[in-house]
Scaffold this active site. Structure first.
Site, mmCIF file in Angstrom:
data_model
loop_
_atom_site.group_PDB
_atom_site.id
_atom_site.type_symbol
_atom_site.label_atom_id
_atom_site.label_comp_id
_atom_site.label_asym_id
_atom_site.label_seq_id
_atom_site.Cartn_x
_atom_site.Cartn_y
_atom_site.Cartn_z
ATOM 1 N N LYS A 1 0.825 -1.214 0.000
ATOM 2 C CA LYS A 1 0.000 0.000 0.000
ATOM 3 C C LYS A 1 0.863 1.270 0.000
ATOM 4 O O LYS A 1 2.060 1.213 0.289
ATOM 5 C CB LYS A 1 -0.938 -0.037 1.218
ATOM 6 C CG LYS A 1 -1.933 -1.210 1.175
ATOM 7 C CD LYS A 1 -2.930 -1.150 2.333
ATOM 8 C CE LYS A 1 -3.898 -2.316 2.300
ATOM 9 N NZ LYS A 1 -4.941 -2.216 3.343
ATOM 10 N N TYR B 1 -12.701 -1.271 -3.339
ATOM 11 C CA TYR B 1 -13.185 -1.391 -1.961
ATOM 12 C C TYR B 1 -14.701 -1.201 -1.850
ATOM 13 O O TYR B 1 -15.196 -0.883 -0.766
ATOM 14 C CB TYR B 1 -12.439 -0.404 -1.049
ATOM 15 C CG TYR B 1 -11.003 -0.839 -0.794
ATOM 16 C CD1 TYR B 1 -10.724 -1.931 0.020
ATOM 17 C CD2 TYR B 1 -9.936 -0.174 -1.382
ATOM 18 C CE1 TYR B 1 -9.419 -2.352 0.254
ATOM 19 C CE2 TYR B 1 -8.626 -0.588 -1.161
ATOM 20 C CZ TYR B 1 -8.383 -1.682 -0.339
ATOM 21 O OH TYR B 1 -7.094 -2.100 -0.113
ATOM 22 N N ASN C 1 -1.996 0.134 6.753
ATOM 23 C CA ASN C 1 -1.474 -1.143 7.269
ATOM 24 C C ASN C 1 -0.612 -1.912 6.267
ATOM 25 O O ASN C 1 -0.530 -3.129 6.317
ATOM 26 C CB ASN C 1 -2.613 -1.996 7.829
ATOM 27 C CG ASN C 1 -3.657 -2.344 6.790
ATOM 28 O OD1 ASN C 1 -3.490 -2.020 5.622
ATOM 29 N ND2 ASN C 1 -4.710 -3.024 7.199
ATOM 30 N N HIS D 1 -2.136 -5.465 1.474
ATOM 31 C CA HIS D 1 -3.443 -6.079 1.273
ATOM 32 C C HIS D 1 -3.236 -7.557 0.988
ATOM 33 O O HIS D 1 -2.264 -7.921 0.328
ATOM 34 C CB HIS D 1 -4.137 -5.431 0.069
ATOM 35 C CG HIS D 1 -5.338 -6.194 -0.419
ATOM 36 N ND1 HIS D 1 -6.574 -6.043 0.158
ATOM 37 C CD2 HIS D 1 -5.479 -7.118 -1.399
ATOM 38 C CE1 HIS D 1 -7.437 -6.850 -0.464
ATOM 39 N NE2 HIS D 1 -6.793 -7.515 -1.407
ATOM 40 N N GLU E 1 -9.554 -9.798 -7.961
ATOM 41 C CA GLU E 1 -8.601 -8.710 -7.707
ATOM 42 C C GLU E 1 -7.386 -8.810 -8.630
ATOM 43 O O GLU E 1 -6.880 -7.785 -9.109
ATOM 44 C CB GLU E 1 -8.177 -8.740 -6.230
ATOM 45 C CG GLU E 1 -9.339 -8.391 -5.304
ATOM 46 C CD GLU E 1 -9.052 -8.677 -3.837
ATOM 47 O OE1 GLU E 1 -9.963 -8.455 -3.019
ATOM 48 O OE2 GLU E 1 -7.938 -9.120 -3.499
HETATM 49 P P1 CMP Z 1 -7.573 -4.529 4.325
HETATM 50 O O1 CMP Z 1 -8.061 -5.506 5.328
HETATM 51 O O2 CMP Z 1 -6.465 -4.876 3.401
HETATM 52 O O3 CMP Z 1 -8.829 -4.014 3.466
HETATM 53 C C1 CMP Z 1 -9.767 -3.143 4.053
HETATM 54 C C2 CMP Z 1 -9.016 -1.967 4.565
HETATM 55 O O4 CMP Z 1 -9.799 -0.984 5.199
HETATM 56 C C3 CMP Z 1 -8.066 -2.415 5.673
HETATM 57 O O5 CMP Z 1 -7.072 -3.225 5.116
HETATM 58 C C4 CMP Z 1 -7.620 -1.070 6.176
HETATM 59 O O6 CMP Z 1 -6.666 -0.459 5.305
HETATM 60 C C5 CMP Z 1 -8.922 -0.306 6.102
HETATM 61 N N1 CMP Z 1 -9.560 -0.281 7.418
HETATM 62 C C6 CMP Z 1 -10.112 -1.310 8.083
HETATM 63 N N2 CMP Z 1 -10.601 -0.906 9.263
HETATM 64 C C7 CMP Z 1 -10.346 0.416 9.341
HETATM 65 C C8 CMP Z 1 -10.612 1.412 10.309
HETATM 66 N N3 CMP Z 1 -11.232 1.112 11.454
HETATM 67 N N4 CMP Z 1 -10.204 2.664 10.052
HETATM 68 C C9 CMP Z 1 -9.581 2.970 8.882
HETATM 69 N N5 CMP Z 1 -9.312 2.064 7.918
HETATM 70 C C10 CMP Z 1 -9.675 0.812 8.147
#
Ligand code: CMP
Length: 148
Positions: free
Chosen positions: A20, A60, A123, A126, A137
């Protein structure tokens, strides 16, 4: 057709990942690709690219009703990402183990998010959550001739 022959439900041994924007900005492409290699995954497809706002919204769409959707779309489109298709036995599940929990505060030692993620939103990586989504995807980012 026999239900076990439904191609959409067949394990493909492939998953899809993105490094990311936060991790690309911080210079962690090499470190993360190294952890992916060390984890036993073969790279099928790989590129540095950038999601448009429309791409991020579409990618998303499943989270459209979540309060963090706007923030997520802005984050994922703000800079380059690395997109990749990975191959290994049990790829989806094993890759989710390698990346660790969504929130890096909960991620286990030795996981990519433990080492490189900054927050629950930013984070670092993905990982697809099912074989079906891995195929969708992967096809979102790569043409068949880019899969090796
Ligand atoms: P991922 O699980 O790869 O895909 C969904 C994404 O949404 C997740 O990673 C985070 O980047 C984002 N995400 C999930 N929960 C939160 C949250 N509480 N606040 C902000 N971003 C979030």
């Amino acid at each position: 057709m026999h239900p076990n022959l439904d191609i959409t439900k067949m394990a493909t041994n492939r998953t899809f990942t993105m490094i990311k924007p936060d991790a690309v900005e911080a210079g962690h492409i090499g470190g993360i690709l190294n952890m992916i290699n060390e984890g036993g995954f073969r790279i099928v497809s790989l590129k540095l690219t950038q999601l448009t706002v429309a791409d991020a919204k579409a990618f998303y769409a499943v989270h459209a009703e979540r309060p963090f959707y706007g923030e997520l779309v802005e984050f994922m489109s703000r800079g380059p990402i690395v997109a990749a298709i990975l191959e290994k036995d049990n790829a989806v599940e094993d890759f989710r183990k390698l990346i660790g929990a969504t929130n890096p505060a909960d991620a286990a030692e030795g996981t990519i998010r433990k080492r490189y993620a900054k927050s629950i939103g930013e984070n670092a990586v993905h990982g697809s959550d099912s074989d079906e989504n891995a195929a969708i995807e992967g096809a979102f980012h790569f043409a068949g001739r880019e899969e090796f």
